[in-house]
Each structure stands twice: as structure tokens, then as C-alpha cells.
Design a protein around this motif. Structure first.
Motif, PDB file in Angstrom:
ATOM      1  N   GLY A 100       2.633   2.370  -2.479  1.00 36.14           N
ATOM      2  CA  GLY A 100       2.764   3.158  -3.690  1.00 36.14           C
ATOM      3  C   GLY A 100       3.846   2.633  -4.564  1.00 36.14           C
ATOM      4  O   GLY A 100       4.057   3.206  -5.613  1.00 36.14           O
ATOM      5  N   LYS A 101       4.105   1.261  -4.394  1.00 39.14           N
ATOM      6  CA  LYS A 101       5.342   0.758  -5.359  1.00 39.14           C
ATOM      7  C   LYS A 101       4.744   0.444  -6.524  1.00 39.14           C
ATOM      8  O   LYS A 101       5.165   0.785  -7.767  1.00 39.14           O
ATOM      9  N   SER A 102       3.472  -0.284  -6.773  1.00 32.86           N
ATOM     10  CA  SER A 102       3.040  -0.567  -8.011  1.00 32.86           C
ATOM     11  C   SER A 102       2.594   0.605  -8.923  1.00 32.86           C
ATOM     12  O   SER A 102       2.709   0.603  -9.996  1.00 32.86           O
ATOM     13  N   THR A 103       2.036   1.727  -8.128  1.00 33.54           N
ATOM     14  CA  THR A 103       1.484   3.020  -8.544  1.00 33.54           C
ATOM     15  C   THR A 103       2.939   3.628  -9.032  1.00 33.54           C
ATOM     16  O   THR A 103       2.937   4.074 -10.517  1.00 33.54           O
ATOM     17  N   GLY A 115       0.736  -1.089   0.055  1.00 34.71           N
ATOM     18  CA  GLY A 115       0.012  -0.036   0.133  1.00 34.71           C
ATOM     19  C   GLY A 115       0.799   1.197   0.118  1.00 34.71           C
ATOM     20  O   GLY A 115       0.153   2.350  -0.005  1.00 34.71           O
TER      21      GLY A 115
HETATM   22  P1  ADP Z   1       1.763  -1.265  -3.109  1.00 36.82           P
HETATM   23  O1  ADP Z   1       2.182  -1.732  -4.796  1.00 36.82           O
HETATM   24  O2  ADP Z   1       3.303  -0.720  -2.745  1.00 36.82           O
HETATM   25  O3  ADP Z   1       1.410  -2.208  -2.385  1.00 36.82           O
HETATM   26  P2  ADP Z   1      -0.160   0.300  -4.507  1.00 36.82           P
HETATM   27  O4  ADP Z   1       0.849   1.334  -5.579  1.00 36.82           O
HETATM   28  O5  ADP Z   1      -0.724  -0.675  -5.288  1.00 36.82           O
HETATM   29  O6  ADP Z   1       0.982   0.036  -3.319  1.00 36.82           O
HETATM   30  O7  ADP Z   1      -1.113   1.301  -3.613  1.00 36.82           O
HETATM   31  C1  ADP Z   1      -0.754   2.615  -3.082  1.00 36.82           C
HETATM   32  C2  ADP Z   1      -2.111   3.287  -2.498  1.00 36.82           C
HETATM   33  O8  ADP Z   1      -3.047   3.537  -3.531  1.00 36.82           O
HETATM   34  C3  ADP Z   1      -2.904   2.230  -1.843  1.00 36.82           C
HETATM   35  O9  ADP Z   1      -3.799   2.813  -0.616  1.00 36.82           O
HETATM   36  C4  ADP Z   1      -3.907   1.618  -2.742  1.00 36.82           C
HETATM   37  O10 ADP Z   1      -5.139   1.299  -2.087  1.00 36.82           O
HETATM   38  C5  ADP Z   1      -4.283   2.886  -3.630  1.00 36.82           C
HETATM   39  N1  ADP Z   1      -4.535   2.532  -4.939  1.00 36.82           N
HETATM   40  C6  ADP Z   1      -3.961   1.774  -5.728  1.00 36.82           C
HETATM   41  N2  ADP Z   1      -4.353   1.518  -6.916  1.00 36.82           N
HETATM   42  C7  ADP Z   1      -5.679   2.504  -7.023  1.00 36.82           C
HETATM   43  C8  ADP Z   1      -6.675   2.555  -7.739  1.00 36.82           C
HETATM   44  N3  ADP Z   1      -6.835   2.110  -9.151  1.00 36.82           N
HETATM   45  N4  ADP Z   1      -7.697   3.289  -7.326  1.00 36.82           N
HETATM   46  C9  ADP Z   1      -7.826   3.893  -6.034  1.00 36.82           C
HETATM   47  N5  ADP Z   1      -6.760   3.765  -5.183  1.00 36.82           N
HETATM   48  C10 ADP Z   1      -5.737   2.999  -5.524  1.00 36.82           C
END
Ligand code: ADP
Ligand code: MG
Length: 193
Positions: A45-48, A43
Motif C-alpha cells: 500500500g505504499k504507492s496508494t 503490494g
Molecule cells: P506498493 O506500492 O506498496 O507495492 P500499492 O499501493 O501499489 O502497493 O498496492 C496495494 C494493494 O492495492 C495491492 O494489493 C494492489 O494490487 C492493489 N491496488 C493498487 N492499485 C490498484 C488499483 N488501481 N485497482 C485495484 N487494486 C489496486
């Protein structure tokens, strides 16, 4: 060293009540030949971040350059071409076509490069040999172990010699021994250029 990736003041806010600020002002420069790990809890933000680096998503604000191109000025179509030519992706879930052989999965990575089928197969064979799968070329992806699947996915990501390879938790689905060997392989491939 020239930068393959440059991010300046990158933010990404997902709409909602309240909105989620997944990235708040990221400045990052990755030089050609560098190997970088992004570490943080679920959570964070790595994937983002990886999606934005890979031009699969656009930042809410800030600037992203890949291979010297400013992605903010490019159309979705231009970004698809940029991705196909310059970026390789590896995912936790492998994303292979199970009914296809290891060879075809890797050769498919070159579909958008305009190369002839024979050349695609030749390059795929050499790359699978490089990742230690010379004996598995004709095996269907569904018959491979998790570690072997991730090697196929890595071969698919690098077969076109991209400038940038992005891997999102590439060991997340593997046991500790396979994880270690995938990390070693990533380091070796990086050292090889
Ligand atoms: P990680 O890959 O480090 O687990 P993410 O990048 O997946 O983290 O998520 C970062 C934050 O953004 C989290 O709070 C997640 O719930 C939120 N998030 C990720 N993708 C979406 C989306 N498509 N819509 C709304 N919130 C999102
Ligand atoms: Mg993630």
C-alpha cells in the motif's frame, strides 16, 4: 511544528471481488522539516498512500490535510492548484521528457507558477547546480545516466520550493551506488529546508 500533512483514519479500498483494502486506518502526521520513509513489501500500500498524500487520489474514508487544507472539501481543480503550488513528486521511472534538456525539464516544473521564462530558467539553473548537475544543464535527458536523471527529477520536484516532496521508490531503478547518492542528496536537501 506545524503539520504539512495530517491523515486521520484513512482507508482506501479498491473495488473488486473481493474488494482490496489497500489502506486500513492510517493516522500520520508529518511536521514541517521532517523526513519520513515508508517501508514495506510490494503490494503493502505504499504507492496508494503516496497518491493520497499527493492528492492524486482520494481516500475511501478518513481525513487528509495538506498544508492545513482539508482535501475532502476541495474540487479537483482546487486540488490541481494545490499540487502545483505545494507538492513536488519524484517517481521510480523519473518521468522526464527525453527530448528536452535537463534545464528545460526542471524549468517546466515552474510552468504553472506564472513566472517569466527567464526567471524559470534562472531558478532551474540554480537548482540543477544544487543537485550537482552544473555541467549537464544543456544535455538532453535521454543522454543522462539513471542517477543523473533522478537528480534532474529531484531538481524539478524542488525548484518551486514546495511544502511537501513525495518520492515513490526513487532509487528503485538505480544501481546501489547511485541509490546511495540519491538518498544522501534527499537528506541534504531536507536538512537545507
Ligand atoms: P506498493 O506500492 O506498496 O507495492 P500499492 O499501493 O501499489 O502497493 O498496492 C496495494 C494493494 O492495492 C495491492 O494489493 C494492489 O494490487 C492493489 N491496488 C493498487 N492499485 C490498484 C488499483 N488501481 N485497482 C485495484 N487494486 C489496486
Ligand atoms: Mg508502489
Amino acid at each position: 511544528m506545524s503539520a504539512v500533512l495530517e491523515m486521520t483514519g484513512v482507508t482506501r479500498t479498491y473495488p473488486g471481488t473481493p474488494p482490496i483494502e489497500a489502506l486500513r486506518g492510517v493516522d500520520l502526521r508529518v511536521a514541517s522539516g521532517e523526513l519520513v520513509s515508508v517501508v514495506g513489501p510490494s503490494g503493502s500500500g505504499k504507492s496508494t498512500l503516496l497518491h493520497i498524500m499527493g492528492t492524486l487520489d482520494r481516500p475511501t474514508s478518513g481525513r487528509v490535510q495538506v498544508g492545513g487544507f482539508d482535501i475532502g472539501t476541495m474540487s479537483d481543480r482546487q486540488l490541481s492548484a494545490l499540487r502545483a503550488q505545494r507538492i513536488g513528486f519524484v517517481f521510480q521511472q523519473f518521468h522526464l521528457l527525453d527530448a528536452e534538456t535537463a534545464l528545460d525539464n526542471v524549468a517546466d516544473g515552474l510552468l504553472y507558477t506564472g513566472r517569466a521564462a527567464a526567471e524559470r530558467r534562472e531558478m532551474a539553473t540554480a537548482t540543477l547546480e544544487r543537485v550537482g548537475l552544473a555541467a549537464r544543464l544543456g544535455q538532453h535527458a535521454s543522454k543522462l545516466s539513471g542517477g543523473e536523471r533522478q537528480r534532474v527529477a529531484l531538481a524539478r520536484a524542488i525548484v518551486g520550493r514546495p511544502d511537501l516532496v513525495l518520492a515513490d521508490e526513487p532509487t528503485g531503478n538505480l544501481d546501489s551506488k547511485s541509490s546511495e547518492s540519491i538518498v544522501e542528496l534527499l537528506e541534504e536537501l531536507n536538512a537545507d529546508g
